[in-house]
Design a protein around this motif. Structure first.
Motif, PDB file in Angstrom:
ATOM      1  N   ILE A 167       5.119   9.194  17.250  1.00 29.17           N
ATOM      2  CA  ILE A 167       4.825  10.542  16.591  1.00 29.17           C
ATOM      3  C   ILE A 167       5.236  11.417  17.727  1.00 29.17           C
ATOM      4  N   SER A 168       5.279  11.224  18.767  1.00 23.01           N
ATOM      5  CA  SER A 168       5.767  12.242  19.783  1.00 23.01           C
ATOM      6  C   SER A 168       6.962  12.548  19.859  1.00 23.01           C
ATOM      7  N   ILE A 214      -6.694   1.554  10.511  1.00 25.60           N
ATOM      8  CA  ILE A 214      -6.811   0.920  11.769  1.00 25.60           C
ATOM      9  C   ILE A 214      -5.454   0.569  12.140  1.00 25.60           C
ATOM     10  N   ILE A 238      -2.872   2.248  11.770  1.00 27.43           N
ATOM     11  CA  ILE A 238      -2.375   3.590  12.306  1.00 27.43           C
ATOM     12  C   ILE A 238      -2.451   3.868  13.558  1.00 27.43           C
ATOM     13  N   LEU A 239      -3.831   3.627  13.830  1.00 31.91           N
ATOM     14  CA  LEU A 239      -4.510   3.903  15.189  1.00 31.91           C
ATOM     15  C   LEU A 239      -3.865   2.989  16.197  1.00 31.91           C
ATOM     16  N   VAL A 269      -0.157   3.859  16.908  1.00 26.28           N
ATOM     17  CA  VAL A 269       0.080   4.822  17.559  1.00 26.28           C
ATOM     18  C   VAL A 269      -0.234   4.914  19.168  1.00 26.28           C
ATOM     19  N   ALA A 270      -1.380   3.851  19.277  1.00 22.33           N
ATOM     20  CA  ALA A 270      -1.769   3.908  20.635  1.00 22.33           C
ATOM     21  C   ALA A 270      -0.771   3.151  21.282  1.00 22.33           C
ATOM     22  N   ASP A 298       4.340   7.579  24.068  1.00 16.49           N
ATOM     23  CA  ASP A 298       4.219   7.570  25.460  1.00 16.49           C
ATOM     24  C   ASP A 298       3.113   8.672  26.127  1.00 16.49           C
ATOM     25  N   ARG A 299       2.288   8.135  26.451  1.00 16.94           N
ATOM     26  CA  ARG A 299       1.184   9.187  26.860  1.00 16.94           C
ATOM     27  C   ARG A 299       1.116   9.739  28.028  1.00 16.94           C
ATOM     28  N   ILE A 311       1.994  13.519  27.302  1.00 16.54           N
ATOM     29  CA  ILE A 311       0.718  14.239  26.761  1.00 16.54           C
ATOM     30  C   ILE A 311      -0.128  14.782  27.910  1.00 16.54           C
TER      31      ILE A 311
END
Lengths: 317, 505, 313
Positions: free
Chosen positions: C254-255, C294, C296-297, C300-301, C305-306, C309
């Motif tokens: 999503i990023s 659930i 989707i969560l 995405v997790a 690439d956190r 953020i």
């Protein structure tokens, strides 16, 4: 003068709208219609109160409709009703509010500790709560037989239902929280400059989770009041709450980029939106176009309120 | 005199770059120490070490004779050290009173609700100390920058109720956004607090340092090169010290063989960007390297960004090969043959999480394609590998992620993106060697020279004196958004480093 | 561990697809029969085409929330135009939708308003217009129009709608892989500012992505009416969330900057199988929303690439 327009633009717009509709229609300014405007504004206002703290912190919450529907279903099957034999009386109210708080706190905690954008987390939560509401839905439409709930919408004092008075109370309480508590003050500050607050040792994470929990509670209350108004438990009862509430907050000046706005601004936004809907119907616009109008209003409001922030070197996703 | 605070043998490295090299500093009680040095001399790093924002790799910090560890701003505050930020750290939507006690919430709330009366009294007390006569409940957004700087000071001074003993107050370029009366007011405050604290004061401006300091501490290349008492300051000597090791080895400066074109490629006439640059005029010919230099915020970068179409608003006239240049975006600039290597490599230069080859081909890859928007990776591959060899880019393969290369090699990749096309006529380089080791710098210097010799017009904003002195045909020195000196023929009459520094600070 | 996670990130969708397929076919072996699969693909072709289109804005790091509403609006308009234009109504509607989508993309840059706000507003606008046009009634499509019959039928034993999905996905995948535009789309998602400074026309890239997304959405709406022969103002509205689930589950972050059309297609198949799985496991059909939420969560997790953020908003 220009400063006044800048700082009080939404309020002036509201006054302008009211004057406009009062002049061009006979019906808009009638006491009964003004009461109808307030009635229509009450539940979106409660949702907007919850959203305001989240938006001030520069997060967003899309789970409004799911949580409200879930709350509505949980209420309808735990009070006296026509389908299930459960009846916990008014205890259902704190139970439902707790459900909202827990759902909201979960969204907040997942977003912060798993480091995911709140947009996505609450999108997932929206789906999850819609599904839960459908799962909990009994075989037939549950009529809410608990009169202490339904009378909230039916009994009128000076032409207004208890829902409106309850909303007033909540607005006052939320304003107190916004202006005088550490949570309220820090919420706006978080949206403005989160890194500085973290460096100063402020517990930003706690304030964020609190905002989501509080908002969940507000959506749940909205679900309860919807139940009072429609008298049944319906899995679709919350549908249509999300867009107007976000639009209202933004219209009033609570920007999506955070750090601005507040309860007062959001409430003005709700009144603008509701007056606009009501007034356009009085004038004779097609009610089917209502959502088109709201969509356009969202875009124009966000574009207008962030116009001065435009820079070439700016990421817009 | 008693030593209030000292640094002993502090070193700090960031990747390949040594920011502080065995630096020692002593601060006496009640003294104002003026810290001066060029960009990148390490003065900001030393301030951050003192404020607990950076932890040194080696060395000892003593407060009042005792060895301390400063692991965070909070720990520094507990030791009596406060930093008055250069970039303002006030939250503008909150009131002055709330900002003053932001990091010291104890006692200001009960049951989550603010105790406004109590907060007002305490804030009033702090504001009285700095003689700022404003309502503590004024939102910071309504204050002038000068008033905000004083509030920052009051916020730091409120430390004294929490710590016993002497305080150390650090000012990191506090005057950058202030006008002269505001600067004088700030100086008044600094003189007033001297009886109970020591002060370290950083500024780009020599006159300010001389006015307020008891001693001057000069940094160059991450080292302390001199400390002078106020009575014994020789201004010319200070300039000379600031130049330090950067003195150019004259043999480095090879005579340019380039034929500099007669007709200018780029002409700026009275270009102004409100608040950043004021009335800038210059010309740049094909084959020429024009070096711009100035301290941070002098506006040199803004000139490049204005030409490249990134400035949001500007006035004046820019001509490009005789015709007026009217562009509004980098895309239009690139279409005309102008390229720009940004200073912020990580955020504006490289496309992270992407391969070396995609980074090189992003701008001009289409020029080597099959037409109709189709790209030819085969043809590109050969050319990209050619540039990798030519610029000696150290990468396992051109499919390697750019993130995994060293800073110097990343910079070379970003530079090759501009060399990849066939239509480039003007190349603007914004601090091209920032953060690079000496070897990589030398490589880049050679490339830049060669490009100019091939007829490219190059506009360079240098990081250091030796960069502009080694490369440029003409040098323009910027100060506070204006041109403060012009050296038109560097090859014939090279200026001294001191001359340039004098025009800069 | 690091490597295992990266491997999972790259091929996770395929692994998950296989696992779910095994689980579902063990529970209900009948599902593996060609007829069943074909029916499933035909029914879900509209969802899949929406997923293909929605991938492009997400590759940029944007979000198009208006796709389902656009699909409904396109269905309504196509049905209304079909008596007049016949088969030509399809290209006209798709082109019109693409133009509107392109305008959305342009407005994001011009007004500097985040894509989810613009597309949220567009969602409302499309919905309102569709309601107004139909007066909240069903609109029937004139029977016997060649193109709608074609979309509703099969060739080589395969649903034509699903073939169209495959062709579209293949075209987009080739575009992403072999053209300058495709290169710019990935780079835009990785670092918008660096791409802008590299001289890429970011407004054009964004307009194209949103035009593709809206065009595919319109095609989805048209596929729906070719099956049901009726359009209503809300016919496709429930497809928004499953479509986003499909894209994200497929591994398109999503990023932005990571993923692709074909991975999204796999993600779409997973979404469909979750639906089927919920049905055959005897759970009430409503639990598929919970499953989607659930999924989707978790997806995405795993795919975001956190490190990118800084401040989580």
């Amino acid at each position: 003068m220009s400063k006044l327009i800048k700082s009080q633009g939404p309020l002036l717009a509201l006054i302008g709208l009211v004057i406009l509709f009062s002049v061009f229609t006979d019906s808009f300014a009638s006491p009964s219609n003004l009461a109808a405007v307030l009635e229509a504004a009450a539940i979106p206002a409660i949702v907007a109160i919850g959203l305001t703290f989240i938006l001030m912190q520069a997060s967003i919450d899309l789970s409004v409709e799911g949580v409200a529907s879930l709350a509505n279903i949980v209420l309808s099957i735990t009070v006296a009703n026509s389908v299930t034999s459960t009846d916990i009386g008014l205890w259902a109210v704190p139970l439902v509010l707790c459900v909202g708080l827990v759902v909201g706190a979960t969204s907040g905690a997942v977003s912060i500790y798993v480091r995911m954008p709140s947009l996505i987390v609450t999108l997932g939560m929206w789906l999850t709560t819609v599904g839960l509401a459908a799962l909990l839905y009994p075989d037939r439409l549950p009529q809410i037989l608990e009169t202490r709930i339904t009378s909230l919408a039916i009994d009128k004092q000076w032409g207004l239902s208890w829902i409106v008075y309850l909303t007033f109370l909540l607005i006052i309480a939320a304003t107190l929280v916004e202006k005088h508590t550490r949570f309220g003050r820090m919420s706006r500050a978080i949206g403005e400059n989160e890194p500085v607050l973290r460096m100063s040792g402020i517990k930003v994470n706690h304030h964020k989770i609190a905002a989501f929990a509080l908002a969940g509670g507000c959506y749940a209350l909205a679900g309860i009041l919807l139940g009072a108004r429609i008298g049944v438990g319906n899995t679709q009862s919350g549908v249509g709450l999300l867009f107007p509430s976000i639009a209202a907050c933004v219209l009033g000046g609570t920007l999506l980029s955070g750090g601005r706005g507040g309860i007062r601004q959001s409430m003005i936004g709700v009144l603008i939106l509701v007056s606009l809907r009501n007034g356009l119907i009085q004038i004779g616009a097609d009610p089917l176009l209502q959502s088109a109008l709201e969509g356009a209003v969202i875009i124009v409001a966000v574009a207008g309120s962030t116009w001065h922030l435009r820079r070439k070197i700016r990421v817009i996703k | 005199m008693t030593t209030a605070f000292s640094l002993e043998g502090i070193s700090k490295r960031f990747g390949e770059v040594t920011a502080l090299d065995n630096v020692s500093l002593e601060l006496n009680e009640g003294e104002v120490l003026g810290l001066i040095g060029q960009n990148g001399s390490g003065k900001s790093t030393i301030m951050k070490v003192m404020a607990g924002l950076h932890r040194p790799d080696t060395g000892i910090i003593r407060v009042g004779g005792k060895v301390v560890q400063l692991r965070s701003p909070l720990e520094a505050a507990q030791a009596g050290i406060g930093l008055v930020h250069q970039e303002q750290s006030l939250i503008t939507s909150l009131t002055v009173a709330e900002n003053l006690f932001l990091d010291k919430p104890a006692g200001s709330t009960s049951l989550g609700f603010y105790r406004w009366a109590n907060l007002r009294d305490r804030a009033k007390h702090q504001l009285d100390k700095v003689e700022l006569d404003i309502d503590p409940f004024t939102p910071v957004s309504e204050l002038s920058f000068g008033q905000r700087q004083i509030v920052e000071l009051a916020k730091v001074l409120s430390l004294e109720e929490l710590v016993h003993g002497h305080m150390v107050i650090l000012f990191d370029e506090p005057t950058a956004v202030l006008n002269p009366p505001e600067i004088q007011a700030l100086f008044g405050q600094i003189r007033r607090i001297k009886h109970r604290s020591s002060v370290v004061f950083v500024s780009h401006r020599m006159d300010e340092i001389l006015e307020i300091s008891d001693r001057v501490y000069v940094m160059s290349d991450g080292r302390n090169v001199a400390t002078r008492d106020k009575e014994h300051v020789n201004v010319d000597e200070l300039y000379e010290l600031m130049v330090g090791k950067q003195r150019v080895n004259r043999t480095d400066r090879k005579p340019r063989e380039a034929h500099i074109g007669a007709e200018p490629a780029l002409t700026l006439k009275n270009v102004t960007v409100p608040g950043e640059i004021d009335d800038i005029s210059l010309t740049l010919a094909p084959g020429e390297i024009l070096g711009l230099i100035g301290v941070q915020g002098s506006g040199a970068e803004t000139i490049l960004r204005t030409i490249f179409g990134i400035a949001d608003e500007w006035q004046g006239k820019i001509e490009y090969f005789g015709a007026p240049l009217t562009i509004d975006s980098p895309a239009e600039a690139v279409a005309k043959g102008i390229g720009y290597l940004p200073a912020e490599r990580k955020t504006e230069g490289m496309i992270r999480n992407t391969s070396v080859s995609e980074n090189v081909a992003i701008t001009y890859g289409w020029q080597h394609g099959r037409g109709a928007g189709l790209i030819s990776r085969g043809k590109e591959r050969g050319m990209i590998e050619g540039w990798v060899r030519k610029l000696a880019i150290k990468t396992p393969s051109i499919g390697h992620r750019i993130d995994n290369l060293s800073g110097g090699n990343q910079q070379k990749v970003v530079l090759s993106k501009w060399l990849f096309g066939k239509t480039l006529k003007v190349l603007m380089l914004d601090h091209p060697t920032r953060g690079l080791d000496p070897g990589a710098r030398g490589d880049l210097f050679a490339v830049i020279r060669e490009l100019a010799d091939q007829g490219l017009a190059i506009l360079l904003v240098g990081d250091t004196l030796d960069e502009v002195l080694t490369l440029s045909d003409e040098i323009i020195v910027m100060k506070d958004g204006r041109v403060s000196a012009r050296i038109t023929d560097v090859q014939a009459a090279p200026p001294s480093e001191e001359e340039l520094v004098k025009a800069m600070v | 561990m690091e490597n295992a996670l990266r491997l999972l990130r790259r091929n996770g969708a395929v692994v998950v697809l296989i696992l779910i397929l095994v689980a579902v076919s063990t529970a209900a072996p009948g599902i593996l029969r060609w007829r069943a699969i074909n029916g499933l693909l035909q029914d879900n072709a509209p969802l899949l085409i929406l997923i293909v289109g929605a991938t492009l804005p997400i590759l940029l790091g944007c979000l198009d929330l208006s796709i389902a509403a656009m699909a409904s609006l396109a269905a309504v308009v196509a049905a209304m135009l079909s008596p007049v234009l016949g088969s030509a109504s399809v290209p006209v509607v798709v082109a019109g939708a693409a133009a509107i989508g392109g305008l959305q993309g342009y407005l994001i840059g011009r007004l500097q308003v985040p894509s989810f706000v613009i597309s949220l507003g567009a969602l409302g606008i499309f919905k309102g217009i569709a309601m107004y046009l139909t007066a909240a009634n069903m609109v029937g499509i004139t029977p016997g129009i060649w193109i709608y019959d074609l979309l509703g039928s099969r060739s080589f034993g395969m649903s034509n709608s699903f073939l169209l999905v495959l062709i579209t996905a293949g075209l987009f995948a080739a575009m992403l892989r072999f053209t300058n535009l495709g290169r710019n789309i990935y780079a835009f998602g990785a670092n918008e500012i660096a791409v802008y400074i590299s001289g890429v026309r970011r407004d054009l890239v964004r307009s194209f992505a949103f035009a593709a997304s809206a065009g595919c959405a319109a095609l989805g709406g048209i596929m729906m009416i070719s099956q049901t022969m009726f359009a209503s103002a809300t016919v496709a509205n429930s497809l928004l969330l499953p479509a986003l689930v499909g894209v994200v589950v497929g591994g398109t972050a999503i990023s932005g900057g990571v993923g692709g059309v074909l991975s999204s297609l796999i993600g779409g198949l997973i979404a469909i199988l979750i639906r089927v799985g919920v049905t055959i496991s005897g759970l009430p059909p409503e639990s598929q929303d919970v499953a989607f939420g659930i999924t989707i969560l978790i997806a995405v997790a795993l795919t975001t690439d956190r490190a990118k953020i800084g401040v989580v908003k």
